[in-house]
Design a protein around this motif. Structure first.
Motif, short mmCIF file in Angstrom:
data_model
loop_
_atom_site.label_atom_id
_atom_site.label_comp_id
_atom_site.label_asym_id
_atom_site.label_seq_id
_atom_site.Cartn_x
_atom_site.Cartn_y
_atom_site.Cartn_z
N VAL A 1 0.86 -1.21 -0.17
CA VAL A 1 0.06 0.09 -0.12
C VAL A 1 1.06 1.27 -0.15
N ARG A 2 1.85 1.18 0.66
CA ARG A 2 2.87 2.38 1.10
C ARG A 2 3.50 2.67 -0.54
N LEU A 3 4.14 1.48 -1.13
CA LEU A 3 4.55 1.83 -2.38
C LEU A 3 3.79 2.29 -3.46
N LEU A 4 2.48 1.67 -3.26
CA LEU A 4 1.60 2.35 -4.33
C LEU A 4 1.36 3.84 -4.08
N ALA A 5 1.23 4.00 -2.64
CA ALA A 5 1.13 5.52 -2.34
C ALA A 5 2.10 6.40 -2.83
N LEU A 6 3.54 5.98 -2.73
CA LEU A 6 4.43 6.44 -3.10
C LEU A 6 4.45 6.87 -4.82
N LEU A 7 4.26 5.97 -5.59
CA LEU A 7 4.11 5.68 -6.79
C LEU A 7 2.87 6.82 -7.34
N THR A 8 1.89 6.69 -6.79
CA THR A 8 0.73 7.72 -6.86
C THR A 8 1.08 9.12 -6.80
N VAL A 9 1.73 9.52 -5.62
CA VAL A 9 2.23 10.76 -5.09
C VAL A 9 3.19 11.43 -6.01
N THR B 1 5.48 10.88 2.21
CA THR B 1 4.92 9.64 1.84
C THR B 1 6.12 8.63 1.85
N ALA B 2 7.47 9.15 1.22
CA ALA B 2 8.58 8.50 1.33
C ALA B 2 9.19 7.98 2.89
N LEU B 3 9.04 9.17 3.82
CA LEU B 3 9.36 8.78 4.93
C LEU B 3 8.50 7.77 5.55
N ASN B 4 7.32 7.87 5.34
CA ASN B 4 6.33 6.75 5.71
C ASN B 4 6.61 5.23 5.42
N LEU B 5 6.98 5.41 4.00
CA LEU B 5 7.48 3.88 3.37
C LEU B 5 8.77 3.34 4.04
#
Length: 156
Positions: free
Chosen positions: A79-87, A134-138
């Motif tokens: 989910v976090r990888l997908l979020a990073l890609l989307t952002v 978002t990257a920090l969260n990942l």
């Protein structure tokens, strides 16, 4: 960013109140409604990173709540990888759009011509912080290890 957004919300409400009062009792001040829309866009983009920092974005947690252990960790990573890609894609699109607006000195035409390009630059700044968060969260610590922004344990 959140504090700036809060003060800008106050500014936006003030411009709308002044606009309504002036329209009711005097001659209208042109461009006030458009200016409040610009401020609202700035508030939204500057608030993205705070929402990401505290996991306050809307998301469907049905699968996350149904899993535990390694499956949950793997799903959270996906989910976090997908979020990073989307952002990252959104950041790219906003940056390209802002660059074109700066190059063309884009403005909203009307009785009062209001430049749009400064607002778009601020949108890029907000997206930059959103991408970094978002990257920090990942790559950072899992959310369960981070303290809550407001803890009731400290009050009682």
């Amino acid at each position: 960013m959140s504090a700036i957004g809060g003060w800008l919300m106050l500014l936006m409400m003030g411009t709308l109140v002044v606009d309504v009062i002036w329209r009711s009792f005097f001659t209208p001040i042109f461009g006030m409604a458009e200016l409040s829309v610009f401020v609202m866009m700035i508030v939204v983009y500057l608030s993205f990173s705070r929402s990401e920092e505290y996991d306050e974005h809307v998301r469907l947690e049905l699968l996350l709540d149904a899993t535990s252990g390694r499956a949950r960790a793997a799903l959270l990573l996906a989910v976090r990888l997908l979020a990073l890609l989307t952002v990252a894609i959104m950041f790219y699109a906003v940056t390209i759009n802002a660059w074109a607006a700066v190059r063309n000195r884009e403005a909203m035409e009307g009785i009062v011509s209001l430049p749009i390009w400064p607002v778009k630059i601020i949108m890029v700044i907000g997206m930059t912080f959103f991408l970094v968060q978002t990257a920090l969260n990942l790559f950072g610590a899992p959310k369960s290890e981070k303290p809550d922004p407001v803890s009731t344990d400290e009050v009682f």
